[in-house]
Design a protein around this motif. Structure first.
Motif, PDB file in Angstrom:
ATOM      1  N   ALA A 176      -5.333   5.506-104.083  1.00 63.24           N
ATOM      2  CA  ALA A 176      -6.940   4.507-104.144  1.00 63.24           C
ATOM      3  C   ALA A 176      -7.104   3.640-102.855  1.00 63.24           C
ATOM      4  O   ALA A 176      -6.160   2.934-103.299  1.00 63.24           O
ATOM      5  N   GLY A 177      -7.980   4.134-102.127  1.00 64.63           N
ATOM      6  CA  GLY A 177      -8.747   3.316-101.059  1.00 64.63           C
ATOM      7  C   GLY A 177      -7.093   3.144 -99.370  1.00 64.63           C
ATOM      8  O   GLY A 177      -7.129   2.194 -98.540  1.00 64.63           O
ATOM      9  N   THR A 178      -5.751   3.840-100.058  1.00 72.98           N
ATOM     10  CA  THR A 178      -5.251   4.094 -98.541  1.00 72.98           C
ATOM     11  C   THR A 178      -5.403   5.734 -97.561  1.00 72.98           C
ATOM     12  O   THR A 178      -5.513   6.378 -98.308  1.00 72.98           O
ATOM     13  N   PHE A 179      -5.254   5.592 -96.969  1.00 72.79           N
ATOM     14  CA  PHE A 179      -6.547   6.540 -95.597  1.00 72.79           C
ATOM     15  C   PHE A 179      -5.305   6.500 -95.109  1.00 72.79           C
ATOM     16  O   PHE A 179      -4.796   5.661 -93.978  1.00 72.79           O
ATOM     17  N   VAL A 180      -4.776   8.443 -94.582  1.00 71.54           N
ATOM     18  CA  VAL A 180      -3.393   8.231 -93.669  1.00 71.54           C
ATOM     19  C   VAL A 180      -4.219   9.329 -92.496  1.00 71.54           C
ATOM     20  O   VAL A 180      -4.094  10.397 -93.285  1.00 71.54           O
ATOM     21  N   GLY A 181      -3.880   9.294 -91.517  1.00 68.98           N
ATOM     22  CA  GLY A 181      -4.136  10.183 -90.387  1.00 68.98           C
ATOM     23  C   GLY A 181      -2.728  10.701 -90.176  1.00 68.98           C
ATOM     24  O   GLY A 181      -2.045   9.974 -89.937  1.00 68.98           O
ATOM     25  N   LEU A 182      -3.091  12.099 -89.793  1.00 70.00           N
ATOM     26  CA  LEU A 182      -1.749  12.463 -89.211  1.00 70.00           C
ATOM     27  C   LEU A 182      -2.085  13.772 -88.523  1.00 70.00           C
ATOM     28  O   LEU A 182      -3.304  14.865 -88.959  1.00 70.00           O
ATOM     29  N   SER A 183      -1.330  14.762 -87.795  1.00 71.50           N
ATOM     30  CA  SER A 183      -1.769  15.903 -86.847  1.00 71.50           C
ATOM     31  C   SER A 183      -1.863  16.537 -87.590  1.00 71.50           C
ATOM     32  O   SER A 183      -1.220  17.224 -88.811  1.00 71.50           O
ATOM     33  N   ALA A 184      -2.761  17.900 -87.310  1.00 66.73           N
ATOM     34  CA  ALA A 184      -2.878  19.343 -88.045  1.00 66.73           C
ATOM     35  C   ALA A 184      -1.676  20.103 -87.429  1.00 66.73           C
ATOM     36  O   ALA A 184      -1.969  21.299 -88.455  1.00 66.73           O
ATOM     37  N   ILE A 185      -0.935  19.881 -86.894  1.00 65.68           N
ATOM     38  CA  ILE A 185       0.013  20.704 -86.296  1.00 65.68           C
ATOM     39  C   ILE A 185       1.071  20.861 -87.057  1.00 65.68           C
ATOM     40  O   ILE A 185       2.142  19.907 -86.482  1.00 65.68           O
ATOM     41  N   CYS A 186       1.923  21.836 -87.147  1.00 65.96           N
ATOM     42  CA  CYS A 186       2.651  21.530 -87.734  1.00 65.96           C
ATOM     43  C   CYS A 186       4.096  21.912 -86.740  1.00 65.96           C
ATOM     44  O   CYS A 186       3.913  22.444 -85.718  1.00 65.96           O
ATOM     45  N   THR A 187       5.408  21.223 -87.320  1.00 70.17           N
ATOM     46  CA  THR A 187       6.019  21.149 -86.649  1.00 70.17           C
ATOM     47  C   THR A 187       7.326  21.851 -86.241  1.00 70.17           C
ATOM     48  O   THR A 187       8.097  21.336 -85.334  1.00 70.17           O
ATOM     49  N   HIS A 188       7.127  22.890 -87.505  1.00 65.94           N
ATOM     50  CA  HIS A 188       7.764  24.225 -87.221  1.00 65.94           C
ATOM     51  C   HIS A 188       7.446  24.932 -85.476  1.00 65.94           C
ATOM     52  O   HIS A 188       8.406  25.053 -84.702  1.00 65.94           O
ATOM     53  N   ALA A 189       6.524  25.672 -85.864  1.00 68.02           N
ATOM     54  CA  ALA A 189       5.737  26.455 -84.639  1.00 68.02           C
ATOM     55  C   ALA A 189       4.973  26.164 -84.245  1.00 68.02           C
ATOM     56  O   ALA A 189       4.258  26.864 -83.639  1.00 68.02           O
ATOM     57  N   GLY A 190       3.624  25.074 -84.500  1.00 73.32           N
ATOM     58  CA  GLY A 190       2.784  24.476 -83.508  1.00 73.32           C
ATOM     59  C   GLY A 190       1.895  25.272 -84.566  1.00 73.32           C
ATOM     60  O   GLY A 190       0.518  25.376 -83.949  1.00 73.32           O
ATOM     61  N   CYS A 191       1.379  25.837 -85.406  1.00 78.79           N
ATOM     62  CA  CYS A 191       0.763  26.700 -86.256  1.00 78.79           C
ATOM     63  C   CYS A 191      -0.364  25.795 -87.014  1.00 78.79           C
ATOM     64  O   CYS A 191       0.124  24.107 -87.500  1.00 78.79           O
ATOM     65  N   THR A 192      -1.963  25.193 -87.339  1.00 78.73           N
ATOM     66  CA  THR A 192      -2.491  24.999 -87.737  1.00 78.73           C
ATOM     67  C   THR A 192      -2.534  24.827 -89.797  1.00 78.73           C
ATOM     68  O   THR A 192      -2.486  26.026 -89.738  1.00 78.73           O
ATOM     69  N   VAL A 193      -2.028  23.741 -89.423  1.00 78.28           N
ATOM     70  CA  VAL A 193      -2.383  23.395 -91.232  1.00 78.28           C
ATOM     71  C   VAL A 193      -3.495  23.878 -91.999  1.00 78.28           C
ATOM     72  O   VAL A 193      -4.720  23.589 -91.052  1.00 78.28           O
ATOM     73  N   SER A 194      -3.698  24.651 -93.077  1.00 82.25           N
ATOM     74  CA  SER A 194      -4.576  25.548 -93.418  1.00 82.25           C
ATOM     75  C   SER A 194      -5.768  24.725 -94.885  1.00 82.25           C
ATOM     76  O   SER A 194      -6.136  24.600 -94.831  1.00 82.25           O
ATOM     77  N   SER A 195      -4.861  23.718 -94.993  1.00 80.62           N
ATOM     78  CA  SER A 195      -5.371  23.686 -96.827  1.00 80.62           C
ATOM     79  C   SER A 195      -4.513  22.331 -97.476  1.00 80.62           C
ATOM     80  O   SER A 195      -3.661  21.767 -96.665  1.00 80.62           O
ATOM     81  N   VAL A 196      -5.254  21.145 -97.452  1.00 79.41           N
ATOM     82  CA  VAL A 196      -4.250  20.258 -98.275  1.00 79.41           C
ATOM     83  C   VAL A 196      -5.079  20.102-100.068  1.00 79.41           C
ATOM     84  O   VAL A 196      -6.026  20.220-100.834  1.00 79.41           O
ATOM     85  N   SER A 197      -3.807  20.881-100.803  1.00 80.87           N
ATOM     86  CA  SER A 197      -4.235  21.093-102.113  1.00 80.87           C
ATOM     87  C   SER A 197      -2.130  21.156-102.454  1.00 80.87           C
ATOM     88  O   SER A 197      -1.176  20.437-102.382  1.00 80.87           O
ATOM     89  N   GLY A 198      -2.515  20.876-103.970  1.00 77.25           N
ATOM     90  CA  GLY A 198      -1.356  20.475-105.069  1.00 77.25           C
ATOM     91  C   GLY A 198      -1.152  18.952-104.836  1.00 77.25           C
ATOM     92  O   GLY A 198       0.665  19.204-104.880  1.00 77.25           O
ATOM     93  N   GLY A 199      -1.293  18.491-103.914  1.00 76.89           N
ATOM     94  CA  GLY A 199      -0.425  17.171-103.587  1.00 76.89           C
ATOM     95  C   GLY A 199       0.098  17.622-102.201  1.00 76.89           C
ATOM     96  O   GLY A 199       0.979  16.372-101.371  1.00 76.89           O
ATOM     97  N   THR A 200       0.527  18.277-101.593  1.00 77.49           N
ATOM     98  CA  THR A 200       0.808  18.760-100.533  1.00 77.49           C
ATOM     99  C   THR A 200      -0.218  19.800 -99.319  1.00 77.49           C
ATOM    100  O   THR A 200      -1.134  20.260 -99.569  1.00 77.49           O
ATOM    101  N   ILE A 201       0.464  18.982 -97.582  1.00 78.76           N
ATOM    102  CA  ILE A 201       0.161  19.670 -96.375  1.00 78.76           C
ATOM    103  C   ILE A 201       0.530  21.155 -96.442  1.00 78.76           C
ATOM    104  O   ILE A 201       1.583  20.852 -96.533  1.00 78.76           O
ATOM    105  N   ASN A 202      -0.759  22.042 -96.952  1.00 78.05           N
ATOM    106  CA  ASN A 202       0.327  23.632 -96.396  1.00 78.05           C
ATOM    107  C   ASN A 202      -0.100  23.958 -94.673  1.00 78.05           C
ATOM    108  O   ASN A 202      -1.130  24.075 -94.810  1.00 78.05           O
ATOM    109  N   CYS A 203       1.010  24.423 -94.417  1.00 78.30           N
ATOM    110  CA  CYS A 203       1.254  25.230 -93.346  1.00 78.30           C
ATOM    111  C   CYS A 203       0.882  26.996 -93.296  1.00 78.30           C
ATOM    112  O   CYS A 203       2.174  27.354 -94.231  1.00 78.30           O
ATOM    113  N   PRO A 204       0.450  27.811 -93.198  1.00 78.82           N
ATOM    114  CA  PRO A 204      -0.231  29.274 -93.545  1.00 78.82           C
ATOM    115  C   PRO A 204       0.746  29.620 -93.006  1.00 78.82           C
ATOM    116  O   PRO A 204       1.849  31.162 -93.411  1.00 78.82           O
ATOM    117  N   CYS A 205       1.879  29.513 -91.707  1.00 81.72           N
ATOM    118  CA  CYS A 205       2.644  30.413 -90.338  1.00 81.72           C
ATOM    119  C   CYS A 205       3.450  31.209 -91.725  1.00 81.72           C
ATOM    120  O   CYS A 205       3.813  32.043 -92.566  1.00 81.72           O
TER     121      CYS A 205
END
Length: 141
Positions: free
Chosen positions: A77-106
């Protein structure tokens, strides 16, 4: 061989050298961002400086949102984090934030809300992006 044909060949060779040098210069600078002061205030997301990425109420505690090429999470609560949405594996854009994780579809990479790798094949954490809260909005920068 006449003097006129020799000059013509020299002209062709000289022109070819100039064209080759120009092509090499263009290749060397292709894809590099202009680092001039006029462009230094424009953030990576393509949004002008001072524009809100999201309202704080729209970013759930223990979750996040994806805005363009930026992920904004609220791990606690009250702590905000900014991150790149570009996956470090193959450069895909992450597609969702769910279940406590940021998820890459590729390829199935998952990141924790702080950007560190939870599940590979991503080799490293998402790149951080500076964010700040101004009033009820999260701003880039």
């Amino acid at each position: 061989m006449t003097n006129e044909s020799a000059l013509t060949r020299r002209g062709v060779v000289a022109t070819g050298a100039v064209v080759a040098a120009a092509a090499l210069a263009a290749c060397a600078t292709y894809g590099k961002e202009d680092a001039s002061p006029a462009n230094s205030s424009a953030p990576d997301s393509g949004r002008p400086a001072g524009k809100a990425l999201a309202k704080t109420v729209d970013i759930p505690v223990g979750g996040g949102v994806i805005v363009g090429d930026t992920v904004v999470t609220q791990p606690s609560a009250g702590t905000f984090v900014g991150l790149s949405a570009i996956c470090t594996h193959a450069g895909c854009t992450v597609s969702s934030v769910s279940g406590g994780t940021i998820n890459c579809p590729c390829h199935g990479s998952k990141y924790r809300l702080d950007g560190t790798v939870s599940h590979g094949p991503a080799p490293r954490a998402l790149a951080p992006k500076p964010v700040r809260v101004v009033g009820d909005s999260v701003m880039l920068g």
